[in-house]
Design a protein around this motif. Sequence first.
Motif, PDB file in Angstrom:
ATOM      1  N   VAL A  60       0.854  -1.183   0.000  1.00  0.00           N
ATOM      2  CA  VAL A  60       0.000   0.000   0.000  1.00  0.00           C
ATOM      3  C   VAL A  60       0.895   1.240   0.000  1.00  0.00           C
ATOM      4  CG1 VAL A  60      -1.764   1.277   1.262  1.00  0.00           C
ATOM      5  CG2 VAL A  60      -1.797  -1.237   1.265  1.00  0.00           C
ATOM      6  N   SER A  61       0.611   2.160  -0.870  1.00  0.00           N
ATOM      7  CA  SER A  61       1.393   3.392  -0.875  1.00  0.00           C
ATOM      8  C   SER A  61       0.495   4.581  -0.565  1.00  0.00           C
ATOM      9  CB  SER A  61       2.110   3.586  -2.219  1.00  0.00           C
ATOM     10  OG  SER A  61       1.165   3.671  -3.270  1.00  0.00           O
ATOM     11  N   GLN A  62       1.090   5.584   0.058  1.00  0.00           N
ATOM     12  CA  GLN A  62       0.346   6.791   0.429  1.00  0.00           C
ATOM     13  C   GLN A  62       1.187   8.019   0.098  1.00  0.00           C
ATOM     14  OE1 GLN A  62      -1.054   4.968   4.620  1.00  0.00           O
ATOM     15  NE2 GLN A  62      -2.030   6.944   4.144  1.00  0.00           N
ATOM     16  N   SER A  63       0.472   9.080  -0.259  1.00  0.00           N
ATOM     17  CA  SER A  63       1.175  10.343  -0.521  1.00  0.00           C
ATOM     18  C   SER A  63       0.295  11.512  -0.112  1.00  0.00           C
ATOM     19  CB  SER A  63       1.541  10.443  -2.006  1.00  0.00           C
ATOM     20  OG  SER A  63       0.371  10.418  -2.816  1.00  0.00           O
ATOM     21  N   PRO A  64       0.905  12.632   0.310  1.00  0.00           N
ATOM     22  CA  PRO A  64       2.325  12.750   0.586  1.00  0.00           C
ATOM     23  C   PRO A  64       2.689  12.025   1.876  1.00  0.00           C
ATOM     24  CG  PRO A  64       1.200  14.719   1.307  1.00  0.00           C
ATOM     25  CD  PRO A  64       0.152  13.857   0.663  1.00  0.00           C
ATOM     26  N   SER A  65       3.970  11.886   2.160  1.00  0.00           N
ATOM     27  CA  SER A  65       4.364  11.250   3.419  1.00  0.00           C
ATOM     28  C   SER A  65       4.217  12.231   4.575  1.00  0.00           C
ATOM     29  CB  SER A  65       5.803  10.739   3.335  1.00  0.00           C
ATOM     30  OG  SER A  65       6.674  11.784   2.967  1.00  0.00           O
ATOM     31  N   ASN A  66       4.413  13.498   4.282  1.00  0.00           N
ATOM     32  CA  ASN A  66       4.248  14.554   5.280  1.00  0.00           C
ATOM     33  C   ASN A  66       3.516  15.725   4.657  1.00  0.00           C
ATOM     34  OD1 ASN A  66       5.819  14.079   7.941  1.00  0.00           O
ATOM     35  ND2 ASN A  66       7.189  13.344   6.348  1.00  0.00           N
ATOM     36  N   LYS A  67       2.660  16.343   5.448  1.00  0.00           N
ATOM     37  CA  LYS A  67       1.930  17.507   4.964  1.00  0.00           C
ATOM     38  C   LYS A  67       1.783  18.495   6.115  1.00  0.00           C
ATOM     39  CE  LYS A  67      -0.791  19.940   2.209  1.00  0.00           C
ATOM     40  NZ  LYS A  67      -0.284  20.577   0.952  1.00  0.00           N
ATOM     41  N   VAL A  68       2.268  19.697   5.897  1.00  0.00           N
ATOM     42  CA  VAL A  68       2.085  20.769   6.869  1.00  0.00           C
ATOM     43  C   VAL A  68       1.157  21.788   6.238  1.00  0.00           C
ATOM     44  CG1 VAL A  68       3.174  22.550   8.265  1.00  0.00           C
ATOM     45  CG2 VAL A  68       4.388  20.409   7.813  1.00  0.00           C
ATOM     46  N   THR A  69       0.104  22.153   6.931  1.00  0.00           N
ATOM     47  CA  THR A  69      -0.866  23.076   6.383  1.00  0.00           C
ATOM     48  C   THR A  69      -1.297  24.067   7.449  1.00  0.00           C
ATOM     49  OG1 THR A  69      -2.921  23.231   5.094  1.00  0.00           O
ATOM     50  CG2 THR A  69      -2.933  21.733   6.962  1.00  0.00           C
ATOM     51  N   GLU A  70      -1.824  25.180   6.998  1.00  0.00           N
ATOM     52  CA  GLU A  70      -2.314  26.187   7.930  1.00  0.00           C
ATOM     53  C   GLU A  70      -3.761  25.903   8.303  1.00  0.00           C
ATOM     54  OE1 GLU A  70       0.360  30.001   6.365  1.00  0.00           O
ATOM     55  OE2 GLU A  70      -1.810  29.950   6.063  1.00  0.00           O
ATOM     56  N   LYS A  71      -4.092  26.217   9.515  1.00  0.00           N
ATOM     57  CA  LYS A  71      -5.467  26.071   9.984  1.00  0.00           C
ATOM     58  C   LYS A  71      -6.423  26.746   9.010  1.00  0.00           C
ATOM     59  CE  LYS A  71      -8.421  27.495  13.831  1.00  0.00           C
ATOM     60  NZ  LYS A  71      -8.463  28.187  15.141  1.00  0.00           N
ATOM     61  N   GLY A  72      -7.491  26.019   8.659  1.00  0.00           N
ATOM     62  CA  GLY A  72      -8.501  26.569   7.762  1.00  0.00           C
ATOM     63  C   GLY A  72      -8.342  26.138   6.316  1.00  0.00           C
ATOM     64  N   LYS A  73      -7.159  25.618   5.969  1.00  0.00           N
ATOM     65  CA  LYS A  73      -6.945  25.162   4.595  1.00  0.00           C
ATOM     66  C   LYS A  73      -7.495  23.745   4.404  1.00  0.00           C
ATOM     67  CE  LYS A  73      -4.636  28.722   3.016  1.00  0.00           C
ATOM     68  NZ  LYS A  73      -3.191  28.737   2.776  1.00  0.00           N
ATOM     69  N   ASP A  74      -7.746  23.375   3.161  1.00  0.00           N
ATOM     70  CA  ASP A  74      -8.186  22.021   2.828  1.00  0.00           C
ATOM     71  C   ASP A  74      -6.962  21.184   2.451  1.00  0.00           C
ATOM     72  OD1 ASP A  74     -11.205  23.011   0.951  1.00  0.00           O
ATOM     73  OD2 ASP A  74     -10.656  23.224   3.070  1.00  0.00           O
ATOM     74  N   VAL A  75      -7.017  19.885   2.780  1.00  0.00           N
ATOM     75  CA  VAL A  75      -5.935  18.978   2.384  1.00  0.00           C
ATOM     76  C   VAL A  75      -6.541  17.725   1.762  1.00  0.00           C
ATOM     77  CG1 VAL A  75      -4.292  19.783   4.114  1.00  0.00           C
ATOM     78  CG2 VAL A  75      -5.808  17.866   4.653  1.00  0.00           C
ATOM     79  N   GLU A  76      -5.737  17.122   0.897  1.00  0.00           N
ATOM     80  CA  GLU A  76      -6.154  15.892   0.235  1.00  0.00           C
ATOM     81  C   GLU A  76      -5.041  14.872   0.369  1.00  0.00           C
ATOM     82  OE1 GLU A  76      -8.663  16.071  -3.486  1.00  0.00           O
ATOM     83  OE2 GLU A  76      -6.831  15.202  -4.311  1.00  0.00           O
ATOM     84  N   LEU A  77      -5.397  13.704   0.881  1.00  0.00           N
ATOM     85  CA  LEU A  77      -4.437  12.629   1.099  1.00  0.00           C
ATOM     86  C   LEU A  77      -4.789  11.480   0.160  1.00  0.00           C
ATOM     87  CD1 LEU A  77      -4.533  12.646   5.022  1.00  0.00           C
ATOM     88  CD2 LEU A  77      -3.259  14.152   3.493  1.00  0.00           C
ATOM     89  N   ARG A  78      -3.752  10.807  -0.350  1.00  0.00           N
ATOM     90  CA  ARG A  78      -3.978   9.785  -1.363  1.00  0.00           C
ATOM     91  C   ARG A  78      -3.509   8.416  -0.894  1.00  0.00           C
ATOM     92  NH1 ARG A  78      -3.577   9.514  -7.491  1.00  0.00           N
ATOM     93  NH2 ARG A  78      -2.664   7.471  -7.918  1.00  0.00           N
ATOM     94  N   CYS A  79      -4.245   7.396  -1.323  1.00  0.00           N
ATOM     95  CA  CYS A  79      -3.882   6.016  -0.987  1.00  0.00           C
ATOM     96  C   CYS A  79      -4.002   5.146  -2.234  1.00  0.00           C
ATOM     97  CB  CYS A  79      -4.801   5.477   0.101  1.00  0.00           C
ATOM     98  SG  CYS A  79      -4.619   3.695   0.405  1.00  0.00           S
ATOM     99  N   ASP A  80      -2.946   4.374  -2.498  1.00  0.00           N
ATOM    100  CA  ASP A  80      -2.969   3.370  -3.559  1.00  0.00           C
ATOM    101  C   ASP A  80      -2.938   1.996  -2.902  1.00  0.00           C
ATOM    102  OD1 ASP A  80      -1.491   5.751  -5.187  1.00  0.00           O
ATOM    103  OD2 ASP A  80      -2.478   4.355  -6.549  1.00  0.00           O
ATOM    104  N   PRO A  81      -4.030   1.239  -2.984  1.00  0.00           N
ATOM    105  CA  PRO A  81      -4.059  -0.057  -2.296  1.00  0.00           C
ATOM    106  C   PRO A  81      -3.264  -1.113  -3.067  1.00  0.00           C
ATOM    107  CG  PRO A  81      -6.061   0.234  -3.542  1.00  0.00           C
ATOM    108  CD  PRO A  81      -5.275   1.517  -3.674  1.00  0.00           C
ATOM    109  N   ILE A  82      -3.114  -2.264  -2.450  1.00  0.00           N
ATOM    110  CA  ILE A  82      -2.483  -3.390  -3.137  1.00  0.00           C
ATOM    111  C   ILE A  82      -3.392  -3.822  -4.288  1.00  0.00           C
ATOM    112  CG2 ILE A  82      -1.809  -5.813  -2.878  1.00  0.00           C
ATOM    113  CD1 ILE A  82      -1.061  -5.125   0.051  1.00  0.00           C
TER     114      ILE A  82
END
Lengths: 114, 114
Positions: free
Chosen positions: A4-26
């Motif tokens: 299983v892979s995920q990206s990004p490995s680290n994410k720093v964001t400011e309060k109030g911003k939107d973030v998107e995390l990704r996952c690639d399964p087996i």
Amino acid sequence: GAGVSQSPSNKVTEKGKDVELRCDPISGHTALYWYRQRLGQGLEFLIYFQGNSAPDKSGLPSDRFSAERTGESVSTLTIQRTQQEDSAVYLCASSLSGGSYEQYFGPGTRLTVT
Amino acid sequence: QQQVKQSPQSLIVQKGGISIINCAYENTAFDYFPWYQQFPGKGPALLIAIRPDVSEKKEGRFTISFNKSAKQFSLHIMDSQPGDSATYFCAASSHETSGSRLTFGEGTQLTVNP
């Protein structure tokens, strides 16, 4: 084979911003899970996808959290209007099917909200 | 409601010693009990798992003991090595729960001194 892979490995964001995390399964795994791991704590279930069935969203902590999955492949977890309490490691896992028990985890995305 | 309680929070043993981590559960519908090992910066990796129809399962230096009547299970690491130093999580799931999602204990940080 690839895990299983995920990206990004680290994410720093400011309060109030939107973030998107990704996952690639087996490849070939029809079930996909998202969990959250707060510092020094165990993993909390967030959401579960099985094939083309409606996802089980019962673990999502608020309506700021949402997730999508395209068929039996990539999934994205979106957090809108991030808050400091959202800071955690977000882990994705996949399994052959929802009833196959054995879940394989990715390395996680460490989210820091400043 | 914490359905899986894990102890101790941290454990220090000498090389060659036995490490013992305990978990207790409440939900009698649980029918799968895995242990995961997590190294810093990595996702949890499945170590060993047991189903309630057996009282013990051994894989190499790792043994799960299961007591259905007491609703408890434990992980024993024989001949502990410095490379075993990691965080260990017990978990439980039920085929009756959507996707057999995992409920985790809060983790035990194991340190094996050389």
